[in-house]
Structures are given as C-alpha cells and as structure tokens.
Scaffold this motif. Sequence first.
Motif: not given
Length: 387
Positions: A217, A221, A229, A252
């Motif tokens: 992630i 990003k 997410p 998330p």
Amino acid sequence: MTSVDQERTIWLLAGETSGDDLGAKLIRALRHFNPALQFVGVGGPKMQEQGLQILFPMQDLAVMGLVEVLPKIRMLSNRLNQAVDQIKTIQPDVVVTIDSPGFSLRLLKRIAPLRIPRVHYVAPQVWAWHESRVKKFPGLWDKLLCLLPFEQEFFSKHGLKTHFVGHPILETEVHHGNADTFRKEHDIQPNAPILLLMPGSRRSELPKLMPVFKQTILLLKRQLPDLVPVIPTSPLAKERVEHNIHDWPIKPLIIHQPQDKYNAYAAANAALTKSGTSTLELALAKVPMAVTYRVNPITAIIARRMIKVPYVAMINLLGGREVAPELLQENCHPEKLCATIMGLLTDPQKVKAQQDAFTHIMHQLQAPNNQPPSHAAALEILDMIKG
C-alpha cells in the motif's frame, strides 16, 4: 420434494469461516424441507443464528499449515474427543462434516463403528495435493458432496459415492452491491481508486500477509495518492485485522457487515486476495484480482513437493489457465504485488480479459437442474436420513 416426517437430529461440524457460511446455508435449506429438524455440533455465529446448538467454539479448529498446527495438537485432540463423545451420547440421525479435512476426516473415522450415516460436504482437495491419499477415504463417509464440477468424476473413478451439488458462492449477494452507496457512506471521491485487501481470517494467515500488504500500500500510494485501501472481513476476524494494522501509517477502511462488503465489491477497481473461496467471490462480483499467499518456509517446501496442479487459486484451476496472476511465497513481495496491482488499475484490457473469463467460470458452478446449491446438498442429506 424430499421430507422427513418425524423430528430428526443432524450433527454438524464446520471448522472455519467459510464452513460456517456454508453450514448456515445448509441448515436454512434443510429447514426449508423439514422445519422440525434439530441441529447440534460445532460451528460459528452464522450457524448459531440458524439454530445450531454449539459444543465448542469453531475458532479452536481454524488452524492452517503443517508447522502452525503443531502447538495446537493437544487442544485439537481434546476437541476431537469431545465431538466423538457427544455424537455417541445423542446418536444423531446423520453426521455432516463441512470441509476442514484435518479434523473432519479424523472425526468420521472415529465414529465409523457407531454406524451413523456420515456425509462429508466439500471434497478434500487430494486432486491438488496427493492423489494416493484417496486410498484412505473408503469407509470414512457414506456420501461425499462436492462443490466443483470436476470432482465428481475424480472421486467416482476411485469408487467413492460422490455428488456434485453446485457451489454456494452462487447463493450469495456479492454481485448485487451498490458502488455509489459505498462511496457516499464512506465519503470516498467518485474517481478515487478502491483496492480491496483480502488477507484471510485465520490467526496463522494475518501475521504473514499483513506486513506485505502494508508495504504494498505504501508503494501504491506513491503512484496513486488518492488510492483507498479497503479490507472486507468477518465480524469474528475484525478485531484481529484491527490489531494487525495498528502501526500502519495509511489505515485501510475495515468493513465487516455483509451489505457493506457487497457494496465494496461493486465499488472496487481491483483486489489483492489470498487464494481460496475469496477468488470466487471476487469473480462473481467481476472484481479484477491478483492472488497471493505466504506460509511458513518449511510448510512451503513440503507443499511444493506435494502439489500436483498447475495453479493454487480456484479461479485459475476452473479457468484452466492463469486468469488472475498468482504471486506466492517469495513472489509475495511488495514490489511485485505493487506492479501487478498497478497493471489492473491502469490497463482496461487486463480487466476485461479477467471479467470475460469470470462469466464462463461462474456458469460451471451451477447446481444440477438450476436449483440453489444448498437445496441440492440438503436433499442429498435428507435422502440419507430417509434411507
């Protein structure tokens, strides 16, 4: 329609979240044909909601991996004894074990002398691991109910009475979500890409996959600052998931209500999922995906020597090719996962190729006579009682 006039007791066992969901659908279908049925055994909250009287928590059995199970052997042995003792005491009309072969098959063997009809629901995946293990199955059950179309032929050629009843994924509402509702309820901008993260629910899975997902992630990003997410999980696993993301700099969105989950599927642009039933859920909802998994290195070495099929993901096995990219073990790496997901988020041709394959694969999973899969399974079980 098959019915059983007098009150009967069915003893059920489910050992993990997917089995609990399957068991709940089965209980509901059985009651559709005979409202007087009583249900006792082991299951989760969904089966309890349908009236299962539970012997011990299903979570005690949710252990996966050859190395991971070792510390739990004593507890699992005690739970096995409890289950056998209860079955001996109440003498149910039929015993139905759902998946969880490590525990289920031991239980079926232990109760064989009781001469109670036994049904195993969800075929052991010996076609994937080691075909020679099928020699141990005769005598374990009186009827095997399988979810995948090719399994009936596989087990029948080994002399085992097998019935294909269709896949329960077709009875879910995963493909009936509302994308706009999800974005509005969670204040997500219309053009912000949504990535589903599906690391599984077992205690043994989360610690291995979540750190990799975290780094993935962070990499995504950098290229997609507005990426959102989302982790769909079960109510049982919600607390464990929250614990595993407590140090994530990018938190998330965790969702656990069924309708919220279906809406997330409708809104999602892609998914990063563990192998398992989740790949079929995503396929039904037409969510493009990449599949990943990581286990203990010793477990992985042993598994690679035993696995006899070209793919791990069910969606790929049914498709006969790598419909969804598989990034397993050493390929379960943030840079590789990031690159694969970026491809799904930016290449419409990759998305269309997956979605076209999903339609064909879902058609294969339909129960005979187009009945609901849970009804097909229930009728097979009721025929055992009637016989």
